[in-house]
Each structure stands twice: as structure tokens, then as C-alpha cells.
Design a protein around this motif. Structure first.
Motif, mmCIF file in Angstrom:
data_model
loop_
_atom_site.group_PDB
_atom_site.id
_atom_site.type_symbol
_atom_site.label_atom_id
_atom_site.label_comp_id
_atom_site.label_asym_id
_atom_site.label_seq_id
_atom_site.Cartn_x
_atom_site.Cartn_y
_atom_site.Cartn_z
ATOM 1 N N UNK A 36 0.821 -1.220 0.000
ATOM 2 C CA UNK A 36 0.000 0.000 0.000
ATOM 3 C C UNK A 36 0.851 1.263 0.000
ATOM 4 N N UNK A 37 1.896 1.301 0.839
ATOM 5 C CA UNK A 37 2.682 2.520 1.022
ATOM 6 C C UNK A 37 3.979 2.551 0.225
ATOM 7 N N UNK A 38 4.351 1.446 -0.402
ATOM 8 C CA UNK A 38 5.613 1.410 -1.125
ATOM 9 C C UNK A 38 6.697 0.728 -0.304
ATOM 10 N N UNK A 39 7.851 0.562 -0.931
ATOM 11 C CA UNK A 39 8.921 -0.226 -0.307
ATOM 12 C C UNK A 39 9.633 0.512 0.823
ATOM 13 N N UNK A 40 9.536 1.843 0.849
ATOM 14 C CA UNK A 40 10.271 2.607 1.852
ATOM 15 C C UNK A 40 9.485 2.685 3.154
ATOM 16 N N UNK A 41 9.269 1.520 3.746
ATOM 17 C CA UNK A 41 8.545 1.414 5.009
ATOM 18 C C UNK A 41 9.350 0.531 5.951
ATOM 19 N N UNK A 42 9.539 0.994 7.176
ATOM 20 C CA UNK A 42 10.160 0.183 8.227
ATOM 21 C C UNK A 42 9.075 -0.199 9.229
ATOM 22 N N UNK A 43 8.936 -1.487 9.504
ATOM 23 C CA UNK A 43 7.954 -1.938 10.478
ATOM 24 C C UNK A 43 8.647 -2.665 11.626
ATOM 25 N N UNK A 44 8.283 -2.303 12.838
ATOM 26 C CA UNK A 44 8.757 -3.001 14.029
ATOM 27 C C UNK A 44 7.515 -3.439 14.800
ATOM 28 N N UNK A 45 7.280 -4.748 14.816
ATOM 29 C CA UNK A 45 6.049 -5.278 15.402
ATOM 30 C C UNK A 45 6.389 -6.144 16.611
ATOM 31 N N UNK A 46 5.873 -5.740 17.734
ATOM 32 C CA UNK A 46 6.058 -6.495 18.977
ATOM 33 C C UNK A 46 4.861 -7.436 19.147
ATOM 34 N N UNK A 47 5.151 -8.707 19.403
ATOM 35 C CA UNK A 47 4.095 -9.706 19.548
ATOM 36 C C UNK A 47 3.710 -9.864 21.013
ATOM 37 N N UNK A 48 2.422 -9.790 21.274
ATOM 38 C CA UNK A 48 1.874 -10.085 22.595
ATOM 39 C C UNK A 48 1.047 -11.365 22.506
ATOM 40 N N UNK A 49 1.154 -12.215 23.532
ATOM 41 C CA UNK A 49 0.326 -13.420 23.588
ATOM 42 C C UNK A 49 -1.055 -13.054 24.121
ATOM 43 N N UNK A 50 -2.081 -13.666 23.570
ATOM 44 C CA UNK A 50 -3.431 -13.388 24.044
ATOM 45 C C UNK A 50 -3.595 -13.896 25.483
ATOM 46 N N UNK A 51 -4.516 -13.282 26.219
ATOM 47 C CA UNK A 51 -4.833 -13.652 27.592
ATOM 48 C C UNK A 51 -6.289 -14.132 27.641
ATOM 49 N N UNK A 52 -6.689 -14.780 28.720
ATOM 50 C CA UNK A 52 -8.083 -15.259 28.793
ATOM 51 C C UNK A 52 -9.113 -14.172 28.509
ATOM 52 N N UNK A 53 -8.833 -12.944 28.944
ATOM 53 C CA UNK A 53 -9.801 -11.870 28.709
ATOM 54 C C UNK A 53 -9.854 -11.448 27.239
ATOM 55 N N UNK A 54 -8.902 -11.932 26.428
ATOM 56 C CA UNK A 54 -8.921 -11.616 24.994
ATOM 57 C C UNK A 54 -9.952 -12.440 24.239
ATOM 58 N N UNK A 55 -10.421 -13.538 24.846
ATOM 59 C CA UNK A 55 -11.307 -14.468 24.133
ATOM 60 C C UNK A 55 -12.562 -13.789 23.606
ATOM 61 N N UNK A 56 -13.144 -12.919 24.427
ATOM 62 C CA UNK A 56 -14.399 -12.298 23.995
ATOM 63 C C UNK A 56 -14.221 -11.349 22.821
ATOM 64 N N UNK A 57 -12.944 -10.989 22.504
ATOM 65 C CA UNK A 57 -12.654 -10.114 21.372
ATOM 66 C C UNK A 57 -12.105 -10.881 20.178
ATOM 67 N N UNK A 58 -11.839 -12.166 20.370
ATOM 68 C CA UNK A 58 -11.138 -12.972 19.363
ATOM 69 C C UNK A 58 -12.127 -13.637 18.411
ATOM 70 N N UNK A 59 -11.984 -13.313 17.115
ATOM 71 C CA UNK A 59 -12.909 -13.855 16.108
ATOM 72 C C UNK A 59 -12.381 -15.115 15.451
ATOM 73 N N UNK A 60 -11.281 -15.660 15.981
ATOM 74 C CA UNK A 60 -10.716 -16.881 15.398
ATOM 75 C C UNK A 60 -11.720 -18.024 15.582
ATOM 76 N N UNK A 61 -12.209 -18.627 14.486
ATOM 77 C CA UNK A 61 -13.310 -19.596 14.604
ATOM 78 C C UNK A 61 -12.907 -20.965 15.139
ATOM 79 N N UNK A 62 -11.641 -21.335 15.011
ATOM 80 C CA UNK A 62 -11.233 -22.701 15.362
ATOM 81 C C UNK A 62 -10.273 -22.733 16.549
ATOM 82 N N UNK A 63 -10.408 -21.786 17.464
ATOM 83 C CA UNK A 63 -9.491 -21.733 18.601
ATOM 84 C C UNK A 63 -9.714 -22.943 19.517
ATOM 85 N N UNK A 64 -8.681 -23.733 19.778
ATOM 86 C CA UNK A 64 -8.838 -24.959 20.584
ATOM 87 C C UNK A 64 -8.795 -24.706 22.086
#
Length: 330
Positions: A272-300
Motif C-alpha cells: 500500500x505505502x511502497x517499499x520505503x517502510x520500516x515496520x517493528x512489530x512487537x508480539x503479545x500473547x493473548x490472555x483469557x480476557x482476549x477471548x471475547x474479542x477474538x474472532x478466530x473460529x477454530x481456537x482450541x
């Protein structure tokens, strides 16, 4: 190095010199303080054109140990100098216009001067539109600022030509000073806006329109596995867009799974923005309270019933806080 921006800035510097010479000739022939107004603004165009060219070349240098984010902010400094020069030129024009009121000078060859000035105004408008369009396309604040200045110069030049036409047909020569004062005020406002935007860039002030564009893209291309997004930051260093964020993914993902999602997101943003983009993405693990916001249909390992996703917008993605915590209202 963005060769397109450098090439356009060379054109801007060359055109500025040529137009300045024509306006200087028009002022020499007419002794009009209104035309002097236009010539002085073109002086700023010339200086800013060459400063901008140097700054684009400097800003395009790769990052090094002394400048880990690159040299892109040189563009903001160049634009700030241009804004300051425009502002000062406006003040000097006011001084000259008042001096013309006090000790009026006879105007000469207004018809020739009007045609010369009108021609430069049309050229300014044409090339200014071209520069603004390409500056936005290449995300070059120098080219865009220079283009906006050329547009402003074009409008004011055409306005001055119209005003001088009135002087020519009516013979009321003090109108020359009135015209100069009006357009001096316009020039001062233009200089302030350019200076204000440049200082905002130097201070890393948030670009709300750019932020909205990034958030809208992420929301539009959102995947069910991207449970949450927060602590989003967008900063522009010259032509390089720096984006960092925290994204919540399912806690049981392996590193390779998370990496796949992140690379997919990066590819989508760069598309979308072109090649001159730097992305730094920090990953957080979901918590039990995230379930009500999570639309993943096959979560085990779902702990709570899914209610609805949080629709990402400018108001809820900048804070450094996960959504869904106790007390969070959907």
C-alpha cells in the motif's frame, strides 16, 4: 536515493531562477512595488530550491551509526528554512509597500510588466501542481512544500497581474501599494504554514491523516488471528515511513507461525505505502480476557464466548494497553 524527487527538485531550482529573472525585469521596467513583492518571493524560491536539492540528496543517504533512523529529517530543516524565508520576505514587502505610500514612485510600462508577470504566474501554477502531485506520491516533504510554495506564488502573481491591470486602466497608482500589502499578508500566512509543518515534523508530531490511513488499512485487511492492536506509532523520516505497533496473536503460536503472520502484515503495508517502510512489530500473547474479542473460529483453547471484535480506529490503537482487560467496555 529517490531519483524522481531529486530530478523534480532540480527542475524547481532551475524554474525558480528563470522566473526570478523575468520578475526582476518586470520590476525594473515598471518600478512597481507589487511586482517587487513577487520578485522577492521568487528570491525565496531560488534559495529554497537549492537548499531543498541539497537536503533531498542528504536525506537519501542510508542510515549509519550516527543516524540510526537515517538522514530524512534534513528535509524538515530545509522546509523550515524555506518557511522562515517566506515569512521574512512578507515582512520586507510590507515595509516597501508602506514606503511607496509615503514617497510614491511613478510607474512605467505597466502593460509590458503585466504580461511578464502573468506569464510567470501561469508557469508557477503549472509546475507547482506537478511538484505537489509528485511530492505526495514520493512522500517528499521538500518537493511537496516547494510545490505548494510555487502554487501560492502562482496565485499571488496572477492576483498581482489582475490588480496591476486595474491600475493600468484607472491610473490610480496608490493601488499598487495596496495590492502589495494584501499579497504580503498572504505570503506571511504561507510562510507560517510551511514553518509550522516543518517544526511539527522535527518534533515528531503525529500526522493524523497518515495515522488514519494506516489504521484504516489494518482494519480493512484484518485477519481473525490478529486479535488485538495497540501502541501504534507512525513517524516519517524523509521518504521513509517508520511504523511500530504491538499485535496480539494466539498464545500457543510457534515462533514460525507468528513470523508468518507478521511477514504477511508487512507485505500488505508495503504494497500500500511502497517499499520505503520500516515496520517493528512487537508480539503479545493473548490472555483469557482476549477471548471475547477474538474472532478466530477454530481456537482450541477458548476460555470465554466470543462477543465482538474491537474495531480499530485512531482513538483506540495508540494507547499502550491491551483491549479486553477487566473494566474494558465493548
Amino acid at each position: 536515493m529517490n531519483q524522481a524527487s531529486i530530478r523534480i527538485q532540480k527542475y524547481i531550482a532551475f524554474v525558480a531562477v528563470v522566473l526570478f529573472l523575468f520578475k526582476l525585469l518586470a520590476w525594473y521596467l515598471t518600478h512597481s512595488v507589487a511586482i517587487l513583492t513577487d520578485a522577492l518571493e521568487s528570491t525565496v524560491n531560488v534559495i529554497a530550491g537549492f537548499i531543498g536539492l541539497y537536503s533531498i540528496i542528504l536525506a537519501s543517504k542510508p542510515r549509519d551509526s550516527n543516524h540510526p533512523y537515517g538522514h530524512g529529517k534534513a528535509q524538515f530543516l530545509s522546509s523550515a528554512v524555506e518557511g522562515a524565508l517566506i515569512f521574512i520576505a512578507g515582512l520586507f514587502i510590507i515595509y516597501e509597500a508602506i514606503a511607496q505610500f509615503v514617497e510614491a514612485k511613478q510607474l512605467h510600462k505597466l502593460d509590458t510588466g503585466i504580461w511578464l508577470v502573468l506569464g510567470t504566474g501561469i508557469l508557477n501554477f503549472i509546475f507547482g501542481s506537478y511538484a505537489v502531485r509528485n511530492g505526495k506520491k514520493n512522500r517528499s516533504i521538500i518537493v511537496e512544500s516547494a510545490g505548494k510554495h510555487l502554487l501560492s506564488d502562482g496565485y499571488s502573481t496572477i492576483g498581482i497581474a489582475i490588480g496591476l491591470t486595474v491600475v493600468f486602466f484607472t491610473g490610480i497608482q496608490w493601488l499598487d501599494s495596496v495590492i502589495a500589502l494584501i499579497f504580503a499578508a498572504i505570503i506571511i500566512v504561507t510562510g507560517y504554514k510551511v514553518l509550522r509543518r516543518s517544526i511539527a515534523g522535527i518534533m515528531d508530531e503525529a500526522d493524523e491523516d497518515l495515522l488514519k490511513e494506516v489504521v484504516a488499512l489494518l482494519q480493512q485487511k484484518r485477519k481473525p488471528d490478529w486479535i488485538d492492536l495497540h501502541n501504534l506509532r507512525v513517524i516519517q523520516y524523509g521518504e521513509v515511513l517508520h511504523i511500530d505497533m504491538h499485535m496480539t496473536l494466539p498464545w500457543y503460536y510457534r515462533v514460525v507461525d507468528a513470523e508468518k503472520e507478521i511477514h504477511g502484515l508487512e507485505d500488505m503495508v508495503r504494497e500500500h505505502f511502497g517499499s520505503k517502510v520500516e515496520l517493528f512489530i512487537h508480539i503479545d500473547a493473548c490472555m483469557p480476557y482476549s477471548c471475547k474479542l477474538c474472532a478466530k473460529p477454530d481456537c482450541p483453547v477458548r476460555k470465554e464466548t466470543y462477543k465482538q471484535q474491537v474495531e480499530w480506529n485512531l482513538e483506540n490503537v495508540w494507547a499502550d494497553e491491551k483491549h479486553g482487560k477487566p473494566g474494558f467496555v465493548l
